[in-house]
Design a protein around this motif. Structure first.
Motif, short mmCIF file in Angstrom:
data_model
loop_
_atom_site.label_atom_id
_atom_site.label_comp_id
_atom_site.label_asym_id
_atom_site.label_seq_id
_atom_site.Cartn_x
_atom_site.Cartn_y
_atom_site.Cartn_z
N ASP A 1 44.93 83.26 40.96
CA ASP A 1 46.20 83.82 40.50
C ASP A 1 47.35 82.82 40.60
N GLU A 2 47.34 82.03 41.67
CA GLU A 2 48.45 81.12 41.92
C GLU A 2 48.17 79.70 41.43
N TYR A 3 46.90 79.27 41.48
CA TYR A 3 46.59 77.86 41.19
C TYR A 3 45.57 77.70 40.06
N LYS A 4 45.51 78.67 39.17
CA LYS A 4 44.48 78.64 38.12
C LYS A 4 44.56 77.39 37.26
N ASP A 5 45.74 77.03 36.78
CA ASP A 5 45.87 75.86 35.90
C ASP A 5 45.43 74.59 36.61
N LYS A 6 45.86 74.44 37.86
CA LYS A 6 45.51 73.23 38.62
C LYS A 6 44.01 73.16 38.85
N ILE A 7 43.40 74.29 39.18
CA ILE A 7 41.96 74.32 39.44
C ILE A 7 41.18 73.96 38.18
N MET A 8 41.55 74.53 37.05
CA MET A 8 40.82 74.26 35.80
C MET A 8 41.00 72.80 35.36
N GLN A 9 42.21 72.31 35.46
CA GLN A 9 42.46 70.92 35.06
C GLN A 9 41.70 69.95 35.97
N THR A 10 41.62 70.28 37.25
CA THR A 10 40.90 69.41 38.18
C THR A 10 39.41 69.40 37.88
N ILE A 11 38.84 70.57 37.59
CA ILE A 11 37.42 70.63 37.24
C ILE A 11 37.14 69.79 35.99
N MET A 12 37.99 69.92 34.99
CA MET A 12 37.81 69.14 33.77
C MET A 12 37.93 67.64 34.03
N ARG A 13 38.92 67.27 34.84
CA ARG A 13 39.11 65.85 35.15
C ARG A 13 37.92 65.30 35.92
N CYS A 14 37.44 66.05 36.88
CA CYS A 14 36.31 65.59 37.68
C CYS A 14 35.03 65.47 36.85
N ALA A 15 34.82 66.41 35.93
CA ALA A 15 33.65 66.34 35.06
C ALA A 15 33.68 65.10 34.20
N ARG A 16 34.91 64.65 33.86
CA ARG A 16 35.04 63.44 33.04
C ARG A 16 34.92 62.18 33.89
N GLU A 17 35.57 62.15 35.05
CA GLU A 17 35.60 60.94 35.87
C GLU A 17 34.32 60.75 36.67
N TYR A 18 33.72 61.85 37.13
CA TYR A 18 32.48 61.76 37.91
C TYR A 18 31.34 62.30 37.05
N SER A 19 31.00 61.53 36.04
CA SER A 19 30.04 62.03 35.06
C SER A 19 28.68 62.31 35.68
N GLU A 20 28.35 61.63 36.79
CA GLU A 20 27.06 61.87 37.43
C GLU A 20 27.01 63.26 38.07
N LYS B 1 44.37 70.88 49.14
CA LYS B 1 43.07 71.22 49.71
C LYS B 1 42.08 71.67 48.62
N LEU B 2 42.58 72.46 47.69
CA LEU B 2 41.72 72.92 46.60
C LEU B 2 41.24 71.75 45.75
N VAL B 3 42.16 70.85 45.44
CA VAL B 3 41.78 69.67 44.66
C VAL B 3 40.75 68.84 45.40
N SER B 4 40.96 68.68 46.71
CA SER B 4 40.03 67.90 47.53
C SER B 4 38.65 68.54 47.55
N LEU B 5 38.60 69.85 47.67
CA LEU B 5 37.32 70.57 47.69
C LEU B 5 36.56 70.35 46.38
N ILE B 6 37.26 70.47 45.27
CA ILE B 6 36.62 70.31 43.96
C ILE B 6 36.12 68.88 43.79
N GLU B 7 36.93 67.91 44.20
CA GLU B 7 36.54 66.51 44.05
C GLU B 7 35.33 66.15 44.89
#
Length: 809
Positions: free
Chosen positions: A90-109, A58-64
């Motif tokens: 506290d529980e999903y920090k790594d996943k959240i940060m990696q997802t933000i970085m990936r989305c910034a790269r893949e969805y450059s707009e 759900k968190l990944v989906s929200l960020i995307e």
């Protein structure tokens, strides 16, 4: 304050964050089974209403999906998302940060949206912002070390945009830019290196230039002055070798870095304004400014080494202008030197490059951009960028099949408009074939044939009827012939020929039938060939087949002529036996390999074999190439013999034939891959041996040190053999091509005729393409290339090819 998870427990129905809107998810949840079948466990069917995403999904989906919904204020949506993410850190920090970085790269707009999200997280908890910046810096250092240049560009741009969200101080970005520009001061380095780091800097300025102008004008002026000094001294004599158009018609094809420099300067003149980027951090200026900015550490750019491979320079492909847009389109096309033109094409390019494994997801994302930027003709620019990728010299960044299938997906998503735009651009390109690079024209023919094959080969050929009045070897006629040949091969020759108008039928190629030389009596060797085929079908032992072949008699002629006839008979018979499918053909070659091997001991025998293959598949270029490749794999012939055969007078080489260049390129590819594979194996064995130093036990239970040392010695000999073969193949091809060009120029000068014929253009364009595509190989043999191939009395017009090649190095 209640957390999102608490709210979720209270709310069992579908909420706004439960299921994402589009790819890569479905309404049943991530990676669900379309059938709804549960699989094991009694064969029950799943109740779709009970399928829920995990918290992490759900968190990944929200960020995307952030920013996809145009309802409501975007800055409020980002702040709400930050409120949701904070308790989950506290529980999903790594996943959240990696997802933000990936989305910034893949969805450059949407990169500025993610910058604002990081800013909102930093405003609420500064340690999150600090960890995020540290993660970006680690990734940047890794990308610099591993020569991941596209990642470097994305990361520097993201760091630059984080200054707008007040996560990174402006002073740190200025220091980073200073580090990048110092590369241009390094002595004795390749221009490719300094070009790339200059490009990374320039491509980031549209995001942060306005901030620098307001708060760091002195530093900005100093940076621009340094860039201007570098741009004034760099050379671009390589441009003709990389341009799709051979003239400024219909539109100039400018060097990518030169054009970006002009676009940035124009943006500066206009006050660093643009009309493309979403900047949600602007309304949150006061809130974000209260957060703590995290200074960047010093970044050290890895030094230049001989193994460093930088991106090649490129030109910006243009095939549409304002006058090409129909009146009903409405929004005007940004000018070539407008920063908006760069930003849109860069967004499109980033999406295409980051979705190479999923054409449907790529088409969906491109469609989102087209809808979001509806005030601009993004559809036209998307088609232009796709053609630009297909036509990239020396080779496209990705498979031609990817670009072709992506075009079809866009036609499916936008059936009312995109096919019409494609038709218009195809007509523009066809009308300008006289000015297009020959290699580019080949790719255009490939793409167009593939595209037609997905739409029943239907096309309005009547609007191209004017090309029938051109010379048979003119580019338009040549192009139509190539398209017809490929379409006949992709489908049925008979069916396709019925779809071709009568006026165009003379341009149709013959059916892809094979030619068995010994089918009729009266041909020398007919009786032997007949008996040999009958024996092969009867599955007699190979010894008996050899006796039949040895019975060949040609009177008082020489042994060499007897060898030529034997090789011809055996090759034709093997191919005739397997003339059903490609699998049958390969099986026959494998079955009778030992017979061929006994005959093909000399170089002349290998040339006779290649001539026989050429006779048999004269009308089937695809099988011709595949069979030659199979003969090399079975070690019956070598690549050096193939190159020699291609240029022998008895072969009557047709330099305008696609088959000729396909065979050359395949030989180059095989030689190069074979050497790289041997070198890789050698390195692996050496590493294996190094790990066992000082140990007496067996390696992997089977290999001891002595065996490894023998393998190393054997592989070293193989590498030396492959290197010698590579050098001979690459340099001999160059020599043959240059001799052909010089002979042509000399004849034209004596006769007083124009030397710039289709034949001449074909050779020069393909020679440049081969040189640049394998520039790392040719660089190893630069002395031999200059002295043996382009030195001495070589015509100055031919030497110009080498000068353009040197300009890239």
């Amino acid at each position: 304050m209640s957390t999102w998870r608490d709210r979720d427990e209270r709310k069992r129905g579908r909420d706004d964050y439960d299921v994402p809107d589009g790819p890569p998810y479905s309404k049943r949840g991530r990676r669900s089974d379309p059938s709804g079948y549960r699989g094991r466990g009694g064969g029950a069917w799943k109740d779709e209403r009970k399928v829920e995403l995990s918290t992490e999904e759900k968190l990944v989906s929200l960020i995307e999906r952030v920013g996809n919904d145009t309802k409501g204020l975007l800055e409020n949506t980002i702040q709400s998302l930050a409120d949701i993410l904070i308790p989950e850190m506290d529980e999903y920090k790594d996943k959240i940060m990696q997802t933000i970085m990936r989305c910034a790269r893949e969805y450059s707009e949407k990169m500025s949206i993610y910058s604002t999200l990081v800013g909102a997280l930093n405003m609420k908890k500064s340690d999150i912002g600090e960890e995020f910046v540290d993660l970006l810096i680690e990734d940047l250092k890794s990308a610099l070390t591993m020569n991941k240049f596209l990642s470097v560009k994305s990361l520097v741009r993201f760091l630059s945009d984080l200054t707008n969200a007040r996560v990174v101080p402006l002073s740190s970005i200025v220091s980073l830019y200073d580090t990048l520009i110092t590369v241009t001061y390094e002595p004795g380095i390749s221009q490719l290196r300094s070009d790339w780091y200059t490009y990374v800097l320039l491509s980031s300025l549209p995001w942060v230039g306005g901030e620098l102008q307001q708060k760091r004008q002195v530093e900005l002026d100093r940076l621009l002055s340094a860039i201007g000094g570098y741009m004034s001294k760099r050379t671009t004599n390589y441009l003709p070798a990389l341009q799709s158009w051979q003239s400024d018609r219909p539109y100039p094809q400018r060097d990518q870095l030169d054009l970006l420099w002009s676009q940035v300067l124009k943006m500066k003149e206009e006050g660093w304004k643009e009309g493309v980027l979403v900047r949600p951090y602007a309304p949150l200026e006061s809130e974000l400014s209260s957060a703590y900015g995290h200074p960047l550490p010093n970044i050290i750019i890895p030094g230049h080494t001989l193994d460093s491979a930088y991106p090649l320079p490129s030109t910006v492909f243009r095939c549409i202008g304002e006058s090409d847009l129909p009146p009903h389109v409405g929004p005007s096309l940004p000018q070539s030197e407008s920063i908006n033109r760069y930003l849109i094409t860069d967004i499109i390019s980033s999406i295409i490059n980051s979705h190479t494994g999923n054409r449907k997801a790529c088409a969906h994302q491109l469609n989102v951009v087209i809808e979001r930027l509806h005030h601009l003709p993004v559809e036209y620019m998307t088609a232009e960028v796709l053609f630009g990728f297909i036509f990239t010299l020396p080779v496209p960044p990705h498979s031609l099949l990817y670009y072709g299938s992506l075009t079809i997906e866009l036609c499916k998503l936008r059936p009312a408009t995109y096919p019409v735009i494609l038709t218009q651009l195809i007509d523009i390109l066809f009308s300008q074939l006289d000015h297009i690079n020959f290699v580019v024209a080949e790719r255009f023919a490939w793409w167009f044939s593939y595209h037609l094959s997905n739409y029943g080969y239907h096309w309005d050929w009547s609007k191209w009827v004017w090309c029938l009045q051109c010379a048979p070897d003119s580019p338009p006629c040549w192009f139509v012939k190539q398209v017809f040949e490929r379409c006949s091969r992709l489908g049925s020759h008979e069916v396709f020929s019925e779809l071709v108008p009568d006026d165009f039928k003379p341009l149709l190629t013959p059916p892809n039938d094979s030619y068995y030389l010994y089918a009729e009596d009266g041909v020398q060797g007919f009786e032997v060939a007949k008996q040999l085929v009958e024996s092969m079908k009867a599955k007699v032992p190979l010894e008996r087949l050899k006796e039949v072949l040895d019975g060949t008699d040609i009177g008082n002629n020489s042994e060499e002529q007897l060898l030529e006839l034997k090789v011809s008979i055996l090759t034709h018979c093997i191919l005739h036996i397997g003339d059903k499918t490609i699998s049958h053909c390969f099986t026959a070659l494998h079955k009778f390999r030992s017979l061929l091997l006994e005959l093909l001991e000399t170089e002349n025998a290998k040339l006779y074999c290649l001539s026989a293959v050429g006779e048999f598949f004269e009308e089937n270029t695809q099988l011709h190439c595949l069979v030659i490749d199979r003969l090399v794999r079975q070690e019956l012939i070598d690549n050096g013999s193939i190159i020699k055969w291609c240029f022998t007078s008895s072969n009557h080489p047709d330099f305008t034939s696609r088959l000729f260049w396909d065979i050359l390129r395949s030989s180059f590819s095989r030689v190069n891959k074979s050497l790289l594979q041997c070198e890789k194996e050698l390195e692996e064995i050496k590493e294996k041996l190094q790990k066992t130093t000082g140990l007496d036990e067996l390696v992997d239970g089977t290999e001891d040190k002595q065996e490894l040392e023998w393998k190393i010695q054997e592989l070293e000999e193989k590498v030396e053999e492959r290197s010698t073969e590579q050098k001979e193949v690459f340099l001999s091809t160059c020599r043959y091509l240059i001799e052909s060009l010089c002979s042509h120029l000399s004849t034209c000068d004596e006769e007083g005729t124009d030397y710039e014929t289709t034949w001449y253009t074909c050779i020069t364009d393909n020679t440049r393409q081969l040189l640049i595509q394998y520039h790392t190989v040719y660089r190893q043999y630069s002395y031999s290339l200059e002295s043996d191939c382009f030195g001495g009395g070589v015509d100055l017009r031919v030497q110009e090819i080498y000068k353009q090649f040197q300009g890239i190095l």
